[in-house]
Design a protein around this motif. Structure first.
Motif, short mmCIF file in Angstrom:
data_model
loop_
_atom_site.label_atom_id
_atom_site.label_comp_id
_atom_site.label_asym_id
_atom_site.label_seq_id
_atom_site.Cartn_x
_atom_site.Cartn_y
_atom_site.Cartn_z
N VAL A 120 0.84 -1.19 0.00
CA VAL A 120 0.00 0.00 0.00
C VAL A 120 0.88 1.25 0.00
O VAL A 120 1.77 1.38 0.86
CB VAL A 120 -0.94 0.03 1.22
CG1 VAL A 120 -1.85 1.24 1.16
CG2 VAL A 120 -1.76 -1.25 1.30
N GLN A 121 0.65 2.16 -0.94
CA GLN A 121 1.34 3.43 -0.95
C GLN A 121 0.68 4.37 0.05
O GLN A 121 -0.54 4.54 0.07
CB GLN A 121 1.32 4.05 -2.35
CG GLN A 121 2.11 5.33 -2.46
CD GLN A 121 2.22 5.86 -3.87
OE1 GLN A 121 1.71 5.22 -4.80
NE2 GLN A 121 2.85 7.00 -4.04
N VAL A 122 1.49 4.99 0.91
CA VAL A 122 0.98 5.85 1.99
C VAL A 122 1.71 7.19 1.92
O VAL A 122 2.64 7.39 1.14
CB VAL A 122 1.18 5.19 3.37
CG1 VAL A 122 0.32 3.94 3.49
CG2 VAL A 122 2.65 4.86 3.61
N ASN A 123 1.28 8.09 2.79
CA ASN A 123 1.88 9.42 2.82
C ASN A 123 3.26 9.39 3.46
O ASN A 123 4.20 10.03 2.98
CB ASN A 123 0.95 10.38 3.57
CG ASN A 123 1.47 11.80 3.55
OD1 ASN A 123 1.86 12.31 2.51
ND2 ASN A 123 1.50 12.44 4.72
N SER A 124 3.42 8.65 4.55
CA SER A 124 4.70 8.53 5.24
C SER A 124 4.62 7.36 6.20
O SER A 124 3.57 6.70 6.33
CB SER A 124 5.04 9.82 6.00
OG SER A 124 4.15 10.01 7.09
N ASP A 125 5.72 7.09 6.91
CA ASP A 125 5.70 5.99 7.87
C ASP A 125 4.78 6.28 9.05
O ASP A 125 4.39 5.36 9.78
CB ASP A 125 7.11 5.68 8.36
CG ASP A 125 7.79 6.90 8.96
OD1 ASP A 125 7.28 8.01 8.77
OD2 ASP A 125 8.84 6.73 9.61
N SER A 126 4.42 7.55 9.26
CA SER A 126 3.50 7.89 10.35
C SER A 126 2.06 7.49 10.02
O SER A 126 1.18 7.60 10.88
CB SER A 126 3.55 9.39 10.64
OG SER A 126 3.20 10.15 9.50
N SER A 127 1.80 7.01 8.80
CA SER A 127 0.46 6.55 8.43
C SER A 127 0.17 5.15 8.96
O SER A 127 -0.91 4.61 8.69
CB SER A 127 0.31 6.55 6.90
OG SER A 127 0.57 7.81 6.35
N PHE A 128 1.11 4.57 9.71
CA PHE A 128 0.95 3.18 10.14
C PHE A 128 -0.32 2.99 10.97
O PHE A 128 -1.11 2.07 10.70
CB PHE A 128 2.17 2.74 10.95
CG PHE A 128 1.95 1.49 11.76
CD1 PHE A 128 1.84 0.25 11.14
CD2 PHE A 128 1.80 1.57 13.14
CE1 PHE A 128 1.61 -0.89 11.88
CE2 PHE A 128 1.57 0.43 13.89
CZ PHE A 128 1.48 -0.80 13.26
N LYS A 129 -0.51 3.83 11.97
CA LYS A 129 -1.66 3.64 12.87
C LYS A 129 -2.98 3.72 12.12
O LYS A 129 -3.89 2.90 12.32
CB LYS A 129 -1.62 4.67 13.99
CG LYS A 129 -0.50 4.46 15.00
CD LYS A 129 -0.62 5.45 16.15
CE LYS A 129 0.47 5.20 17.19
NZ LYS A 129 0.37 6.15 18.32
N GLU A 130 -3.08 4.70 11.24
CA GLU A 130 -4.33 4.86 10.48
C GLU A 130 -4.56 3.68 9.55
O GLU A 130 -5.68 3.17 9.44
CB GLU A 130 -4.26 6.17 9.70
CG GLU A 130 -5.58 6.57 9.07
CD GLU A 130 -5.51 7.94 8.42
OE1 GLU A 130 -6.53 8.37 7.83
OE2 GLU A 130 -4.43 8.58 8.49
N LEU A 131 -3.50 3.22 8.86
CA LEU A 131 -3.64 2.10 7.94
C LEU A 131 -3.94 0.80 8.70
O LEU A 131 -4.79 0.01 8.27
CB LEU A 131 -2.37 1.94 7.12
CG LEU A 131 -2.34 0.81 6.09
CD1 LEU A 131 -3.43 1.01 5.05
CD2 LEU A 131 -0.98 0.72 5.42
N TYR A 132 -3.24 0.58 9.81
CA TYR A 132 -3.48 -0.63 10.59
C TYR A 132 -4.91 -0.65 11.13
O TYR A 132 -5.59 -1.68 11.08
CB TYR A 132 -2.48 -0.71 11.74
CG TYR A 132 -2.62 -1.95 12.59
CD1 TYR A 132 -1.90 -3.11 12.30
CD2 TYR A 132 -3.50 -1.99 13.67
CE1 TYR A 132 -2.05 -4.25 13.06
CE2 TYR A 132 -3.66 -3.12 14.45
CZ TYR A 132 -2.93 -4.25 14.14
OH TYR A 132 -3.07 -5.38 14.90
N SER A 133 -5.37 0.49 11.65
CA SER A 133 -6.73 0.56 12.20
C SER A 133 -7.76 0.29 11.12
O SER A 133 -8.77 -0.41 11.37
CB SER A 133 -6.95 1.94 12.83
OG SER A 133 -8.26 2.04 13.33
N TYR A 134 -7.54 0.79 9.91
CA TYR A 134 -8.50 0.59 8.82
C TYR A 134 -8.52 -0.87 8.37
O TYR A 134 -9.58 -1.48 8.22
CB TYR A 134 -8.15 1.51 7.65
CG TYR A 134 -9.10 1.39 6.50
CD1 TYR A 134 -10.31 2.09 6.47
CD2 TYR A 134 -8.80 0.56 5.41
CE1 TYR A 134 -11.18 1.97 5.42
CE2 TYR A 134 -9.68 0.44 4.34
CZ TYR A 134 -10.87 1.14 4.35
OH TYR A 134 -11.74 1.01 3.30
N CYS A 135 -7.34 -1.46 8.15
CA CYS A 135 -7.27 -2.84 7.64
C CYS A 135 -7.74 -3.85 8.67
O CYS A 135 -8.30 -4.90 8.31
CB CYS A 135 -5.85 -3.17 7.20
SG CYS A 135 -5.30 -2.28 5.74
#
Length: 612
Positions: free
Chosen positions: A62-77
């Motif tokens: 998944v392409q994300v904005n930065s490594d700080s997007s981890f929490k948001e991506l993990y919570s969504y998936c």
């Protein structure tokens, strides 16, 4: 438990254990668990490949904005499936990506069903792919809930090691063996790099599912044979997988097949179609090149999302079996891969290898040279068995044939090898590297060929300067492209390396001791030697030369230099004269590169000022 200690236990030869314990460097290499160590039970190559393919089947990128997007991506998936792990990396364009592995393939399907289509205002035909992007949230952001024990497994995981940092760590090592092991640990292809390569293969499989009923895309070469380094190219092969379901004679309904007609080879026709599909349908693919008239037609392309250069060919099973063979040899002893990495890096430093094809030796023949050396029986024993020994131990299930009926039969399960057939030498990595250079400095390249099949030198069948037998196709010479000049340079460089390694490992540890003297480029090392004062391994500082005090205003520059050189009286006079002669010789060689001496002097001045 390592192979060495397993051998001791199984054979009861306690003297081998005592002998090995004396080799402190090798003990450290064995007892500290590393990726190159051999587990108590060998895994077959097919088991490793199956595990990696299964990981790819339950993963997405998944392409994300930065490594700080981890929490948001993990919570969504995690709303749709259980997440096993998340890895972060950046591609060549500094874009951020996260590789997410789910608990099962069914979990992944649930996530893919939740994916949206493309923008409505774009005329794009959607394609199901494991490469996705994470759209910014619209409206009010949700409260993120991430367990405390969940975090990124790795950040920027595909970043190559910084050369200055690598050299600093090598300088801090206690022994040359530690240097060799550190070089391997820092530059080897890591877990995320392997996962990404299988994800690229999986992406093609998904695309080809609608075109072929029995297609598989498999990585081979350095990506899977255990000798790959960070950033190495990816080699892929399209293969036909004849499953039991497809070959069931009880089934009376059979797929109609399209026969290829025309003068060109069917492989060329297939690869031409593949090149068109890559350009039109596969996300991330750029710079597609079709090389269809080669002996093995290939399509070269760059995968921007994964940051990889890819070579894709059709039905090259011999390449897969060669990768399996190298993987097996590398798994037999924990010293094989670190030693190979050191030799490859040395060859790159002295210019024996080149990233572009030509008259020079490549990494594959160099790897065979290392394996051949480790097969030699010395008073200390040997490390690896010959390839013909693995062939003799092969069983019915090991019988494999590649294209053109190339026999690729050899023992696949290393657990069936007698423990006395490998890892008999207790030499540490430092001794093995020095012995490697000494062995090939005395090797008769004029009359003898290198063959890991026999494990001993064999007579050359022709007059080519360097002959290294292809293990699977013994009529082929994998180094037939090497010229006489390059073969002679190989002889010279191994002699120089043997002298350099032996001399730099003795006495005090300078800034080019041990492996550093082999890995540092000769031009840089020459400039440093020019600026050293005597043999104190200390660079002259301009401040030291021109910082005048009241009591030495009358001293000349020459007297200051003489005073500074009196810091290393323990150095033997003969060694000092030898190094001075080498410096003069290097200066002569460097000056030959410039037609204008004024330009040469200016270049040397600029380089010297930068180092000082």
């Amino acid at each position: 438990m390592s192979v060495l200690f397993q051998t001791v236990i199984n054979t009861g030869r306690l003297y081998s254990l005592r002998k090995t314990l004396n080799a402190s460097s090798y003990c450290k290499c064995v007892t500290v668990r590393r990726f190159s160590d051999v587990p108590s039970k060998f895994k077959t190559f097919d088991e490793v490949v199956t595990q990696r393919r299964q990981e790819a089947r339950r993963s997405i990128v998944v392409q994300v904005n930065s490594d700080s997007s981890f929490k948001e991506l993990y919570s969504y998936c995690s709303k749709y499936a259980s997440v096993s792990g998340v890895h972060h990396y950046k591609n060549n364009a500094e874009e951020h990506f996260m590789l997410i592995e789910f608990g099962s393939e069914e979990n992944l399907k649930d996530v893919l069903r939740s994916c949206s289509s493309h923008h409505k205002d774009l005329d794009v035909m959607a394609l199901q792919s494991p490469f996705l992007w994470f759209r910014a949230v619209s409206g009010k952001k949700e409260i993120l809930t991430v367990p405390d024990d969940k975090s990124l497994l790795i950040t920027n995981g595909t970043l190559p090691v910084d050369e200055d940092q690598l050299f600093a760590e090598l300088l801090a090592c206690e022994t040359v063996s530690d240097q060799i092991q550190t070089l391997y640990d820092k530059t080897m292809l890591n877990d995320l790099g392997i996962r990404l390569r299988y994800m690229v293969a999986r992406q093609l499989e998904i695309m080809f599912d609608s075109l072929y009923a029995n297609i598989a895309v498999r990585p081979f070469g350095s990506s899977v044979n255990g000798f790959g380094r960070i950033g190495c190219d990816l080699d892929l092969v399209l293969t036909n997988v004849l499953t039991e379901e497809l070959s069931d004679p009880e089934k009376r309904l059979v797929y109609q097949e399209k026969k290829c007609e025309g003068g060109r080879s069917p492989w060329q026709r297939h690869m031409e179609l593949v090149g068109e599909l890559l350009e039109l349908r596969v996300p991330g693919v750029t710079r597609v090149q079709r090389i269809l008239h080669a002996r093995v037609p290939i399509v070269k392309y760059a995968h921007d999302l994964a940051g990889l250069d890819v070579d894709l060919c059709y039905s090259n099973m011999s390449g897969i079996y060669m990768s399996e063979l190298l993987w097996l040899f590398g798994s037999l002893d924990p010293r094989v891969r670190p030693l190979t990495f050191a030799v490859r890096r040395w060859a790159q430093t002295v210019g024996l290898t080149n990233p572009h094809p030509g008259r020079w030796i490549t990494n594959f023949p160099l790897t065979l040279m290392v394996l051949f050396f480790l097969q030699q029986k010395t008073k200390d024993g040997f490390v690896l068995p010959s390839f013909k020994y693995l062939i003799r131990k092969a069983e019915k299930d090991d019988i494999k044939l590649a294209e053109d009926n190339v026999n690729c039969t050899f023992l696949r399960d290393l657990n069936k090898l007698p423990t006395e057939s490998y890892a008999q030498s207790s030499s540490n990595l430092q001794s093995l590297l020095l012995q490697f250079f000494e062995f090939y400095s005395q090797f008769d390249f004029n009359d003898k060929a290198i063959s890991i099949n026999e494990g001993t030198p064999v007579r050359k069948p022709n007059a080519l300067p360097l002959y290294i037998v292809n293990p699977l196709e013994q009529a082929l010479n994998v180094s037939r492209n090497v010229s006489y000049e390059e073969c002679e340079r190989l002889r010279t460089e191994v002699r120089n390396a043997a002298w350099q390694l032996e001399s730099s490992s003795e006495g005090s540890k300078g800034d080019d001791w041990g492996l550093l003297g082999l890995l540092e480029r000769r031009t840089t090392r020459g400039l440093k030697k020019l600026l050293r004062v005597g043999n104190s391994h200390r660079l002259v500082s301009v401040k030291d030369l021109f910082n005048e005090k009241e009591d030495d205003k009358q001293d000349s520059l020459r007297s200051k230099l003489q005073r500074l050189t009196k810091t290393d009286k323990e150095v033997d006079q003969s060694v000092k004269e030898m190094k001075v002669a080498m410096i003069k010789e290097e200066r002569k060689e460097q000056k030959l590169k410039f037609k204008n001496s004024q330009v040469a002097n200016e270049v040397y001045r600029i380089r010297r000022d930068k180092i000082v």
